[in-house]
Design a protein around this motif. Structure first.
Motif, PDB file in Angstrom:
ATOM      1  N   LEU A  46     114.149 102.497   6.486  1.00  0.00           N
ATOM      2  CA  LEU A  46     114.398 103.431   7.586  1.00  0.00           C
ATOM      3  C   LEU A  46     115.741 103.086   8.203  1.00  0.00           C
ATOM      4  CD1 LEU A  46     110.918 103.334   9.338  1.00  0.00           C
ATOM      5  CD2 LEU A  46     111.820 105.148   7.871  1.00  0.00           C
ATOM      6  N   GLU A  69     115.611  95.339  14.876  1.00  0.00           N
ATOM      7  CA  GLU A  69     116.898  95.957  15.203  1.00  0.00           C
ATOM      8  C   GLU A  69     118.047  95.252  14.508  1.00  0.00           C
ATOM      9  OE1 GLU A  69     117.309  96.077  19.432  1.00  0.00           O
ATOM     10  OE2 GLU A  69     115.606  97.429  19.679  1.00  0.00           O
ATOM     11  N   ILE A  99     108.632 106.076  11.801  1.00  0.00           N
ATOM     12  CA  ILE A  99     107.823 104.953  11.304  1.00  0.00           C
ATOM     13  C   ILE A  99     106.455 105.462  10.861  1.00  0.00           C
ATOM     14  CG2 ILE A  99     106.713 102.778  11.930  1.00  0.00           C
ATOM     15  CD1 ILE A  99     109.083 102.399  13.955  1.00  0.00           C
ATOM     16  N   VAL A 133     105.369  95.708   7.333  1.00  0.00           N
ATOM     17  CA  VAL A 133     106.279  96.505   8.165  1.00  0.00           C
ATOM     18  C   VAL A 133     107.148  95.571   8.993  1.00  0.00           C
ATOM     19  CG1 VAL A 133     106.455  98.257   9.971  1.00  0.00           C
ATOM     20  CG2 VAL A 133     104.589  98.378   8.297  1.00  0.00           C
ATOM     21  N   ASN A 134     108.460  95.793   8.911  1.00  0.00           N
ATOM     22  CA  ASN A 134     109.423  95.036   9.706  1.00  0.00           C
ATOM     23  C   ASN A 134     110.467  96.029  10.198  1.00  0.00           C
ATOM     24  OD1 ASN A 134     111.651  93.573  10.613  1.00  0.00           O
ATOM     25  ND2 ASN A 134     111.369  91.940   9.133  1.00  0.00           N
ATOM     26  N   VAL A 135     110.391  96.389  11.448  1.00  0.00           N
ATOM     27  CA  VAL A 135     111.335  97.360  12.000  1.00  0.00           C
ATOM     28  C   VAL A 135     112.259  96.690  13.020  1.00  0.00           C
ATOM     29  CG1 VAL A 135     110.046  99.462  11.482  1.00  0.00           C
ATOM     30  CG2 VAL A 135     109.519  98.203  13.569  1.00  0.00           C
ATOM     31  N   ALA A 171     110.819  98.858   6.112  1.00  0.00           N
ATOM     32  CA  ALA A 171     111.738  98.085   6.953  1.00  0.00           C
ATOM     33  C   ALA A 171     112.938  98.921   7.358  1.00  0.00           C
ATOM     34  CB  ALA A 171     112.202  96.838   6.199  1.00  0.00           C
ATOM     35  N   THR A 172     113.604  98.442   8.384  1.00  0.00           N
ATOM     36  CA  THR A 172     114.843  99.079   8.815  1.00  0.00           C
ATOM     37  C   THR A 172     115.999  98.555   7.966  1.00  0.00           C
ATOM     38  OG1 THR A 172     114.881  97.392  10.546  1.00  0.00           O
ATOM     39  CG2 THR A 172     114.203  99.615  11.197  1.00  0.00           C
ATOM     40  N   SER A 186     109.408 106.359  16.645  1.00  0.00           N
ATOM     41  CA  SER A 186     108.019 106.062  16.285  1.00  0.00           C
ATOM     42  C   SER A 186     107.493 107.093  15.290  1.00  0.00           C
ATOM     43  CB  SER A 186     107.136 105.992  17.533  1.00  0.00           C
ATOM     44  OG  SER A 186     107.221 107.189  18.268  1.00  0.00           O
ATOM     45  N   ASN A 214     116.918 101.377  14.288  1.00  0.00           N
ATOM     46  CA  ASN A 214     116.346 101.998  15.486  1.00  0.00           C
ATOM     47  C   ASN A 214     115.616 103.309  15.191  1.00  0.00           C
ATOM     48  OD1 ASN A 214     117.410  99.940  17.249  1.00  0.00           O
ATOM     49  ND2 ASN A 214     119.410 100.887  16.893  1.00  0.00           N
ATOM     50  N   PRO A 215     114.647 103.295  14.280  1.00  0.00           N
ATOM     51  CA  PRO A 215     113.920 104.528  13.969  1.00  0.00           C
ATOM     52  C   PRO A 215     113.009 104.936  15.120  1.00  0.00           C
ATOM     53  CG  PRO A 215     112.844 102.675  12.934  1.00  0.00           C
ATOM     54  CD  PRO A 215     114.112 102.150  13.566  1.00  0.00           C
TER      55      PRO A 215
END
Length: 141
Positions: free
Chosen positions: A72, A33, A81, A29-31, A53-54, A78, A75-76
């Motif tokens: 995603l 910005e 996610i 997981v890599n979210v 990931a974003t 929570s 800026n998803p």
């Protein structure tokens, strides 16, 4: 199917690579910005981990929705996610295994350094870029 979760934040790269070598990773997981072309995601694909990931920077060049993970929006929330993680973790075992293989194939096809170097050498030898041909010209540096 049971899953183990490993959370790593700002960890030394070598320690993460050691973990990859010892433990199967079910989901990376890599979210972020913002991103360039994320090496961390390339490495995760290299060990066959599906990726969440974003869709920022060059991430869409590595993660293909529902092929080797899920993208995603930037800026998803929570909840977004959590829903994506649940979707990935609840998928049938066969689908999950296909996603793992697809993740590894993306790495092999697009980001494996040895293969990329071979392809570059081939292009240069074929002469597709004559302006890059070796000359006897002395450069001023």
């Amino acid at each position: 199917m049971s899953h183990r979760v490993l959370a790593v934040r700002n960890s030394a790269k070598l320690s993460v690579l050691r973990i990859y070598g010892k433990e199967p990773i079910d989901l990376f997981v890599n979210v972020s910005e913002s991103e360039g072309l994320p090496i961390s995601i390339m490495e995760a694909c290299g060990v066959g981990a599906p990726v969440l990931a974003t869709d920022v920077g060059g991430t869409c060049e590595i993660v293909f929705n529902e092929l080797n993970g899920r993208l995603l929006p930037a800026n998803p929330t929570s909840d977004m996610i959590a829903q994506a993680i649940t979707w990935l973790m609840d998928m049938p075992v066969g689908d999950f295994k296909r996603m793992r293989r697809a993740s590894r194939c993306v790495w092999e096809d697009r980001f494996r350094a040895v293969e990329n170097a071979r392809q570059l050498i081939e292009v240069l030898q074929v002469g597709e870029f004559p302006e890059l041909a070796k000359t006897d010209e002395v450069l001023p540096y």
